[in-house]
Design a protein around this motif. Structure first.
Motif, PDB file in Angstrom:
ATOM      1  N   LEU A  90      40.283  53.231  63.336  1.00 27.25           N
ATOM      2  CA  LEU A  90      39.052  52.442  63.210  1.00 27.25           C
ATOM      3  C   LEU A  90      39.068  51.273  64.182  1.00 27.25           C
ATOM      4  CD1 LEU A  90      38.782  52.354  59.320  1.00 27.25           C
ATOM      5  CD2 LEU A  90      37.603  53.890  60.906  1.00 27.25           C
ATOM      6  N   LYS A  91      38.017  51.166  64.973  1.00 34.12           N
ATOM      7  CA  LYS A  91      37.923  50.089  65.969  1.00 34.12           C
ATOM      8  C   LYS A  91      36.668  49.241  65.783  1.00 34.12           C
ATOM      9  CE  LYS A  91      41.626  51.557  68.047  1.00 34.12           C
ATOM     10  NZ  LYS A  91      42.787  51.239  67.254  1.00 34.12           N
ATOM     11  N   GLU A  93      34.020  46.976  63.970  1.00 33.56           N
ATOM     12  CA  GLU A  93      34.038  45.999  62.891  1.00 33.56           C
ATOM     13  C   GLU A  93      33.230  46.457  61.670  1.00 33.56           C
ATOM     14  OE1 GLU A  93      34.962  42.814  60.718  1.00 33.56           O
ATOM     15  OE2 GLU A  93      35.737  43.069  62.749  1.00 33.56           O
ATOM     16  N   ILE A  96      35.591  48.744  59.858  1.00 35.34           N
ATOM     17  CA  ILE A  96      36.840  48.138  59.382  1.00 35.34           C
ATOM     18  C   ILE A  96      36.616  47.286  58.138  1.00 35.34           C
ATOM     19  CG2 ILE A  96      38.695  46.531  59.965  1.00 35.34           C
ATOM     20  CD1 ILE A  96      38.422  47.482  62.888  1.00 35.34           C
ATOM     21  N   TRP A 135      44.798  43.547  61.289  1.00 31.26           N
ATOM     22  CA  TRP A 135      43.460  42.974  61.110  1.00 31.26           C
ATOM     23  C   TRP A 135      43.520  41.457  61.010  1.00 31.26           C
ATOM     24  CZ3 TRP A 135      42.436  47.046  56.786  1.00 31.26           C
ATOM     25  CH2 TRP A 135      42.124  48.283  57.389  1.00 31.26           C
ATOM     26  N   THR A 144      36.925  40.691  56.934  1.00 33.97           N
ATOM     27  CA  THR A 144      38.066  41.603  57.085  1.00 33.97           C
ATOM     28  C   THR A 144      39.370  40.833  56.949  1.00 33.97           C
ATOM     29  OG1 THR A 144      36.777  43.058  58.508  1.00 33.97           O
ATOM     30  CG2 THR A 144      39.168  43.280  58.624  1.00 33.97           C
TER      31      THR A 144
END
Length: 193
Positions: A90-91, A93, A96, A135, A144
Motif C-alpha cells: 500500500l502506497k 494515503e 493506508i 507509517w 495514520t
C-alpha cells in the motif's frame, strides 16, 4: 470449472460496480459496507482489491473494509497472513489510513483474549510492527500516524523493546507535527512513562 470462473467474474463485477459508486461521504461508504455485510460472498474479493494498488477502486475497498471490520472483524481471520504480508504494497494515503485502523482493531482484538478474539501469528505481529513503525516515521497523514502510535503502544505491552523506540520517535518528532499528532503523542507518552 468454466462455471466457477464465470461466477467469480460476476462477483468481481458486482463488487466493482458497487465500488464505482462509492464516494468519500460517510453515508455512502456505510451503504456499501452494509451491502458487503449482507452479502458475505463479496468479502474475499474486497480483501483482494484492498491489496491491489493498481485497481482504480483500491482505496474505496480499503474504506469499506474498515467499516466492515467494525461489525465483522472475525471475517478477517482466514485472511490474516495475506493481509499482514501485503501491508507494504500500500502506497496511497487513502488506502493506508483505513488499513492502519483495521490493523489497530486486529491488534486490540488479539490481546483481548476472549472467544471472539482474533488470533495473530508471530509473523502477523512482526509484519504489523514493521508496517506501523514505517507509517509512523514516513510522510503519511496524522490519522495514520495516530493509529500506528496506538497500535505500537498496545504491542509494546507485549514486546519490551517497542515502548523505548516509540518514546524516542515521539519525543524527536513532537515539535514537527500538528495539534492532533501532539495530543495522541502526549497521551501515549504519559502511559509509557
Amino acid at each position: 470449472m468454466l462455471e466457477t470462473k464465470t461466477n467469480s467474474m460476476t462477483v468481481l463485477s458486482e463488487l466493482q460496480e458497487k465500488l464505482d459508486y462509492v464516494s468519500a461521504y460517510r453515508e455512502n461508504r456505510l451503504k456499501c459496507a452494509q451491502d458487503v455485510l449482507e452479502n458475505p460472498y463479496l468479502f474475499n474479493e474486497l480483501i483482494s482489491i484492498c491489496f491491489s494498488p493498481e485497481d482504480k477502486n483500491n482505496h474505496k475497498a480499503c474504506w469499506i473494509l474498515e467499516f466492515v471490520s467494525y461489525e465483522e472483524l472475525l471475517w478477517l481471520q482466514p485472511h490474516l497472513d495475506f493481509f499482514f504480508s501485503n501491508l507494504k504494497v500500500l502506497k496511497d494515503e487513502s488506502s493506508i489510513r483505513p488499513i492502519a485502523k483495521v490493523v489497530q482493531l486486529l491488534v486490540k482484538s488479539h490481546y483481548k483474549k476472549d472467544e471472539n478474539s482474533i488470533h495473530l501469528s508471530e509473523k502477523n505481529l512482526q509484519d504489523c510492527i514493521e508496517a506501523s513503525f514505517d507509517w509512523l516515521i514516513n510522510d503519511v497523514k496524522v490519522a495514520t500516524k495516530a493509529y500506528s502510535i496506538r497500535t505500537l503502544y498496545v504491542l509494546g505491552n507485549h514486546y519490551d523493546w517497542i515502548h523505548p523506540e516509540l518514546q524516542i520517535i515521539l519525543n524527536k518528532d513532537y515539535g514537527d507535527h500538528s495539534a492532533a499528532y501532539k495530543a495522541v503523542a502526549r497521551e501515549v507518552l504519559k502511559k509509557i512513562e
